[in-house]
Design an enzyme around this catalytic site. Structure first.
Site, short mmCIF file in Angstrom:
data_model
loop_
_atom_site.label_atom_id
_atom_site.label_comp_id
_atom_site.label_asym_id
_atom_site.label_seq_id
_atom_site.Cartn_x
_atom_site.Cartn_y
_atom_site.Cartn_z
CD GLU A 184 -3.22 -6.84 3.56
OE1 GLU A 184 -2.83 -7.73 2.78
OE2 GLU A 184 -2.77 -5.68 3.56
CD GLU A 201 -2.93 -1.15 2.30
OE1 GLU A 201 -2.51 -1.40 3.45
OE2 GLU A 201 -4.11 -0.86 2.07
C1 1HE Z 1 6.74 -8.27 12.14
C2 1HE Z 1 6.06 -8.16 10.91
C3 1HE Z 1 4.81 -7.48 10.91
C4 1HE Z 1 7.90 -9.20 10.57
N1 1HE Z 1 4.34 -7.01 12.09
N2 1HE Z 1 6.24 -7.79 13.28
N3 1HE Z 1 2.18 -8.39 7.10
C5 1HE Z 1 2.41 -9.69 7.05
O1 1HE Z 1 1.55 -10.51 7.27
C6 1HE Z 1 3.83 -10.09 6.77
C7 1HE Z 1 4.42 -10.73 7.99
N4 1HE Z 1 5.87 -10.91 7.84
C8 1HE Z 1 6.42 -11.91 7.12
O2 1HE Z 1 5.77 -12.66 6.42
C9 1HE Z 1 7.91 -12.05 7.21
O3 1HE Z 1 8.34 -11.44 8.42
C10 1HE Z 1 8.70 -11.43 6.04
C11 1HE Z 1 8.47 -12.28 4.78
C12 1HE Z 1 8.30 -10.00 5.77
C13 1HE Z 1 10.21 -11.45 6.38
O4 1HE Z 1 10.62 -12.73 6.77
P1 1HE Z 1 12.00 -12.92 7.54
O5 1HE Z 1 12.21 -14.39 7.72
O6 1HE Z 1 13.08 -12.15 6.87
O7 1HE Z 1 11.79 -12.20 8.98
P2 1HE Z 1 10.99 -12.74 10.26
O8 1HE Z 1 11.91 -13.64 11.05
O9 1HE Z 1 9.68 -13.29 9.90
O10 1HE Z 1 10.71 -11.39 11.07
C14 1HE Z 1 11.75 -10.70 11.77
C15 1HE Z 1 11.09 -9.99 12.92
O11 1HE Z 1 10.18 -9.04 12.40
C16 1HE Z 1 10.24 -10.92 13.80
O12 1HE Z 1 10.27 -10.39 15.10
P3 1HE Z 1 11.23 -11.03 16.26
O13 1HE Z 1 11.00 -10.17 17.45
O14 1HE Z 1 10.79 -12.46 16.40
O15 1HE Z 1 12.62 -10.92 15.72
C17 1HE Z 1 8.85 -10.75 13.22
O16 1HE Z 1 7.83 -11.05 14.17
C18 1HE Z 1 8.87 -9.27 12.91
N5 1HE Z 1 7.87 -8.93 11.88
N6 1HE Z 1 6.81 -8.74 9.95
C19 1HE Z 1 5.05 -7.18 13.23
N7 1HE Z 1 4.11 -7.29 9.79
C20 1HE Z 1 -3.22 -0.65 6.85
S1 1HE Z 1 -3.70 -2.22 6.83
C21 1HE Z 1 -2.37 -3.14 6.26
C22 1HE Z 1 -2.59 -4.58 6.58
C23 1HE Z 1 -1.34 -5.39 6.48
O17 1HE Z 1 -0.28 -4.90 6.20
S2 1HE Z 1 -1.54 -7.03 6.81
C24 1HE Z 1 -0.02 -7.73 6.37
C25 1HE Z 1 0.95 -7.77 7.52
#
Ligand code: 1HE
Length: 258
Positions: free
Chosen positions: A132, A112
């Site tokens: 989402e 977005e």
């Molecule tokens: C996060 C987030 C997040 C990572 N919110 N903390 N978005 C998603 O559903 C995407 C969610 N994220 C992922 O699928 C993956 O993290 C990635 C593909 C982006 C990257 O993977 P990777 O292996 O490089 O990293 P990771 O180990 O998954 O994440 C590293 C850290 O970032 C980890 O935290 P930690 O404390 O365990 O180290 C994750 O929890 C954190 N992290 N993504 C919070 N999104 C206005 S409405 C919009 C609606 C949306 O955007 S919905 C989609 C949300």
């Protein structure tokens, strides 16, 4: 003005580079970061003629910070979405063009954010998704308005229903990005493009950002009329007259084949 340790503004001449610096959380957008984006774009120095948005670490942006989804009621959820709308409008409808330098994940709210920019440059590591659907939520950062304008309603529906992920090449073909470059080269290319954009007459850039999208949504008859008005205004600027004169005197570059 909201500032955030997770956002950096770097001025390079008449170009500004706005960088998400929350790599440890994959540049997930929490409320503080969204507000900082809003305020940064609202308060750009007047010397800035184009902006590049970039993200630190292996991913451009993982979208909404899911750790902040609390027990919001419907009204609070609506207001949260409106906050995103306001912030991303400051990018899309700000004073100067914005080029997104994409790499790694460009997902959910990250897509977005990218779609609120005027030009998108992706490197070969880029991938696009709208998770989402699988998280039980809906886009809330203007995605349902902006993303179909890039890729169409059918592709967006498919992405959200099935969790389909587009890689960089397929993404370029689907029109997520206008430029595809080798891995690691998106920022340099985006800066090169921003510098080129910054050489345009400011009023022409402004018309491209503010008039063109509106004209494109008007009925043809209204669109032709609005176009005539804008065209008259833009060509009246002293800068425009100087540029035409320079060409006629052989002092300005010709259009050349790429
Ligand atoms: C996060 C987030 C997040 C990572 N919110 N903390 N978005 C998603 O559903 C995407 C969610 N994220 C992922 O699928 C993956 O993290 C990635 C593909 C982006 C990257 O993977 P990777 O292996 O490089 O990293 P990771 O180990 O998954 O994440 C590293 C850290 O970032 C980890 O935290 P930690 O404390 O365990 O180290 C994750 O929890 C954190 N992290 N993504 C919070 N999104 C206005 S409405 C919009 C609606 C949306 O955007 S919905 C989609 C949300």
């Amino acid at each position: 003005m909201s500032t955030s340790a997770d956002l950096q503004l770097d001025l390079q001449g008449d170009i500004a580079i706005v960088r998400l610096t929350r790599a440890s959380k994959r540049n997930a957008l929490n409320d503080a970061l969204i507000l900082a984006l809003r305020d940064t774009f609202q308060n750009l120095p007047s010397s800035v003629r184009a902006v590049v948005i970039d993200g630190d670490g292996p991913h451009f942006c993982a979208g909404l910070d899911l750790s902040e989804i609390k027990e919001r009621d419907a009204g609070q959820g609506m207001m949260h979405s409106r906050m995103w709308h306001q912030a991303l409008a400051c990018i899309e409808q700000g004073p100067v063009p914005v080029v997104a330098a994409l790499h790694g994940a460009v997902v959910g709210g990250g897509l977005e954010l990218a779609s609120a920019c005027h030009i998108r440059v992706a490197d070969a590591s880029t991938f696009y998704a709208l998770p989402e659907g699988s998280r039980g939520i809906f886009v809330g950062g203007g995605g349902s308005v902006r993303i179909p304008k890039l890729i169409g309603v059918a592709r967006m529906t498919d992405m959200m229903m099935t969790g389909r992920v587009y890689n960089a090449e397929d993404g370029e073909r689907a029109n997520f990005a206008q430029y595809l470059v080798p891995e690691g080269a998106a920022l340099d290319k985006a800066i090169e493009i921003a510098r080129r954009v910054a050489t345009n007459a400011p009023l022409t850039n402004y018309a491209l950002m503010h008039a063109l999208p509106r004209i494109a949504e008007q009925p043809a008859d209204h669109g032709f009329f609005t176009e005539a008005l804008i065209s008259g205004i833009v060509q009246d600027a002293p800068d425009a007259k100087e540029r035409v004169r320079a060409f006629l005197e052989g002092k300005a570059g010709k259009v050349t084949k790429s």
